[in-house]
Design an enzyme around this catalytic site. Structure first.
Site, mmCIF file in Angstrom:
data_model
loop_
_atom_site.group_PDB
_atom_site.id
_atom_site.type_symbol
_atom_site.label_atom_id
_atom_site.label_comp_id
_atom_site.label_asym_id
_atom_site.label_seq_id
_atom_site.Cartn_x
_atom_site.Cartn_y
_atom_site.Cartn_z
ATOM 1 N N ARG A 225 0.490 23.278 -28.400
ATOM 2 C CA ARG A 225 -0.369 23.558 -27.192
ATOM 3 C C ARG A 225 0.357 23.729 -25.715
ATOM 4 O O ARG A 225 1.532 23.193 -25.658
ATOM 5 C CB ARG A 225 -1.288 22.159 -26.948
ATOM 6 C CG ARG A 225 -2.578 22.288 -28.111
ATOM 7 C CD ARG A 225 -3.516 23.287 -27.838
ATOM 8 N NE ARG A 225 -4.616 23.110 -28.805
ATOM 9 C CZ ARG A 225 -4.556 23.891 -30.016
ATOM 10 N NH1 ARG A 225 -4.031 24.611 -30.479
ATOM 11 N NH2 ARG A 225 -5.668 23.635 -30.811
ATOM 12 N N HIS A 273 -1.770 33.174 -28.848
ATOM 13 C CA HIS A 273 -2.384 32.018 -29.963
ATOM 14 C C HIS A 273 -3.031 32.398 -31.128
ATOM 15 O O HIS A 273 -3.954 32.341 -31.396
ATOM 16 C CB HIS A 273 -3.660 31.488 -28.891
ATOM 17 C CG HIS A 273 -3.934 29.900 -29.496
ATOM 18 N ND1 HIS A 273 -4.489 29.038 -28.543
ATOM 19 C CD2 HIS A 273 -3.904 29.468 -30.756
ATOM 20 C CE1 HIS A 273 -4.497 27.645 -29.182
ATOM 21 N NE2 HIS A 273 -4.393 28.076 -30.746
HETATM 22 P P1 NDP Z 1 -1.386 16.287 -37.574
HETATM 23 O O1 NDP Z 1 -2.217 15.557 -36.831
HETATM 24 O O2 NDP Z 1 -1.226 16.482 -38.979
HETATM 25 O O3 NDP Z 1 0.297 16.047 -36.936
HETATM 26 C C1 NDP Z 1 0.441 15.475 -35.873
HETATM 27 C C2 NDP Z 1 1.645 15.114 -35.574
HETATM 28 O O4 NDP Z 1 2.346 14.828 -34.280
HETATM 29 C C3 NDP Z 1 2.175 13.774 -36.328
HETATM 30 O O5 NDP Z 1 3.550 14.010 -36.939
HETATM 31 C C4 NDP Z 1 2.371 12.639 -35.528
HETATM 32 O O6 NDP Z 1 2.940 11.605 -35.686
HETATM 33 C C5 NDP Z 1 2.929 13.760 -34.157
HETATM 34 N N1 NDP Z 1 2.644 13.032 -32.897
HETATM 35 C C6 NDP Z 1 1.192 12.882 -32.285
HETATM 36 N N2 NDP Z 1 1.526 12.291 -31.119
HETATM 37 C C7 NDP Z 1 2.655 11.821 -30.849
HETATM 38 C C8 NDP Z 1 3.599 11.281 -30.013
HETATM 39 N N3 NDP Z 1 2.919 10.855 -29.047
HETATM 40 N N4 NDP Z 1 4.672 11.256 -30.146
HETATM 41 C C9 NDP Z 1 5.544 11.483 -31.304
HETATM 42 N N5 NDP Z 1 4.811 12.022 -32.209
HETATM 43 C C10 NDP Z 1 3.210 12.315 -32.188
HETATM 44 O O7 NDP Z 1 -1.383 17.957 -36.732
HETATM 45 P P2 NDP Z 1 -1.169 19.296 -37.538
HETATM 46 O O8 NDP Z 1 0.192 19.303 -37.904
HETATM 47 O O9 NDP Z 1 -2.312 19.650 -38.284
HETATM 48 O O10 NDP Z 1 -1.410 20.160 -36.358
HETATM 49 C C11 NDP Z 1 -0.397 20.074 -34.905
HETATM 50 C C12 NDP Z 1 -0.922 21.067 -33.868
HETATM 51 O O11 NDP Z 1 -0.576 22.461 -34.153
HETATM 52 C C13 NDP Z 1 -2.488 20.998 -33.576
HETATM 53 O O12 NDP Z 1 -2.919 19.788 -33.008
HETATM 54 C C14 NDP Z 1 -2.594 22.165 -33.000
HETATM 55 O O13 NDP Z 1 -2.680 21.736 -31.379
HETATM 56 C C15 NDP Z 1 -1.538 22.932 -33.418
HETATM 57 N N6 NDP Z 1 -1.650 24.258 -33.804
HETATM 58 C C16 NDP Z 1 -1.713 25.355 -33.108
HETATM 59 C C17 NDP Z 1 -2.015 26.564 -33.718
HETATM 60 C C18 NDP Z 1 -1.481 27.933 -33.344
HETATM 61 O O14 NDP Z 1 -2.249 28.810 -33.813
HETATM 62 N N7 NDP Z 1 -0.746 28.014 -32.342
HETATM 63 C C19 NDP Z 1 -2.882 26.680 -35.281
HETATM 64 C C20 NDP Z 1 -2.989 25.241 -35.887
HETATM 65 C C21 NDP Z 1 -2.618 24.146 -35.019
HETATM 66 P P3 NDP Z 1 2.563 10.695 -36.839
HETATM 67 O O15 NDP Z 1 3.101 11.563 -38.062
HETATM 68 O O16 NDP Z 1 3.231 9.520 -36.680
HETATM 69 O O17 NDP Z 1 1.032 10.316 -36.653
HETATM 70 C C1 OXD Z 2 -5.527 25.130 -34.139
HETATM 71 C C2 OXD Z 2 -5.641 26.287 -33.340
HETATM 72 O O1 OXD Z 2 -5.685 23.926 -33.533
HETATM 73 O O2 OXD Z 2 -5.953 27.493 -34.092
HETATM 74 O O3 OXD Z 2 -6.099 25.211 -35.277
HETATM 75 O O4 OXD Z 2 -4.990 26.329 -32.418
#
Ligand code: NDP
Ligand code: OXD
Length: 310
Positions: A225, A273
């Site tokens: 993000r 995005h």
């Molecule tokens: P998940 O919820 O599966 O994974 C999130 C990861 O981030 C986990 O490993 C979590 O740790 C880690 N995390 C969260 N907060 C912290 C913190 N404060 N410190 C350290 N680690 C942290 O999410 P996804 O992989 O499914 O998606 C990730 C993000 O990708 C989405 O939230 C979205 O913002 C972005 N996205 C962007 C897209 C785009 O087109 N640009 C499309 C899709 C997604 P833990 O494993 O320990 O819980």
């Molecule tokens: C998502 C995105 O979070 O598209 O899936 O950014």
């Protein structure tokens, strides 16, 4: 169950037809703010307007048509007792792996240099590069970050990942967990990939201090993000040379304002995005199987923790 499709940015017909075909035993409506409330108890949403929840007051289960739930949780009208369920991969992880690999190869294999040479009609092989000189560090090892890590590790890149709790299930990846491990993770990283969700803890996380701890001549790939990256700090790091380039898919303000300096810096690559698109077929299949499980009283995965924000 009565499902409501509320994605103001996309024509609903194809989605609703697919939902009806996947869940013929359930009722499906399209949200219309100008019509009386439908009484639906389940909604499928992406960046819904705040008045969805004041209008449709029976909603108890919300499926987010994306992985990141920051836009929904930011709505003051989001009902306190509703269950929020996000997409888990649903075809996005492999797209993200492609995007990151492309950006990494562009930086590490001098593809920008060759693009410029082509425009100038030049034939000038650059010295070869070694993967060992391009250690990659991935912030966030969830559904998406893990697939990125796995893909790069399989191709022989030197990959590390950082997350809250750590992971030991990707062969070839070094895992770092928690705040105390962050300095060591950053110090070994030249290519920083952000796939963290946007939460209170990750907002503004990639700032001047984080960028300064990376290897000199670093690259930043932000597909998580925009608000997790302090853009003015990245501009300063580009100006000093600490950061040599960036591939950015997400921004503090989207669409990226026309007067933003990123547009005019050839070292910054911008996409609107699109790193991982929500895919209709995979998303409907995942949601339909969860609706069926919920209707049968069975547990499901992907329920967002309000406390953690993801
Ligand atoms: P998940 O919820 O599966 O994974 C999130 C990861 O981030 C986990 O490993 C979590 O740790 C880690 N995390 C969260 N907060 C912290 C913190 N404060 N410190 C350290 N680690 C942290 O999410 P996804 O992989 O499914 O998606 C990730 C993000 O990708 C989405 O939230 C979205 O913002 C972005 N996205 C962007 C897209 C785009 O087109 N640009 C499309 C899709 C997604 P833990 O494993 O320990 O819980
Ligand atoms: C998502 C995105 O979070 O598209 O899936 O950014």
């Amino acid at each position: 169950m009565h499902l409501l499709f509320a994605h103001p940015g996309t024509p609903p017909e194809e989605w609703v037809a697919a939902l009806r075909a996947a869940l013929p035993e359930h009722h499906v409506s399209i949200w219309n703010p100008n019509a009386p409330a439908t009484g639906a108890d389940v909604a499928l949403v992406w960046k819904p307007p705040a008045n969805l929840f004041t209008h449709e007051t029976q909603l108890k289960t919300i499926f987010n048509l994306g992985a990141g739930v920051d836009a929904v949780l930011a709505l003051p009208t989001f009902p306190a007792d509703a269950r929020l369920i996000r997409l888990e991969d649903a075809g996005m992880a492999v797209q993200m792996a492609e995007y990151v690999l492309f950006a990494l190869a562009r930086a590490s294999r001098d593809f920008d240099v060759y693009d410029a040479q082509q425009r100038a009609g030049q034939w000038q092989p650059a010295p070869g590069t070694l993967r060992a000189d391009w250690p990659v560090g991935i912030l966030g090892l969830g559904r998406i970050g893990l697939q990125v890590a796995q893909t790069l590790a399989t191709l022989g890149y030197d990959v590390a990942g950082w997350s809250r709790s750590g992971r030991d299930d990707v062969a070839g990846m070094t895992s770092y967990a928690g705040a105390e491990a962050l300095p060591a993770f950053l110090a070994r990283t030249r290519v920083l990939v952000n796939v963290l969700p946007l939460t209170a803890e990750t907002r503004g996380f990639i700032d001047a201090s984080v960028l300064a701890q990376l290897k000199s001549g670093a690259h930043v790939i932000n597909v998580g993000r925009g608000e997790s990256l302090v853009e003015k700090d990245l501009l300063a790091a580009l100006a000093s040379g600490q950061v040599a380039g960036a591939s950015l898919d997400v921004f503090e303000t989207e669409p990226l304002p026309q007067d933003h300096p990123f547009w005019r810096d050839a070292r910054v690559h911008i996409t609107p995005h699109v790193a991982a698109r929500t895919l209709l077929e995979e998303s409907i299949a995942q949601i339909a199987s969860k609706v069926r499980a919920l209707a049968a009283g069975q547990p499901i995965t992907g329920i967002v923790s309000r406390d953690r924000g993801y």
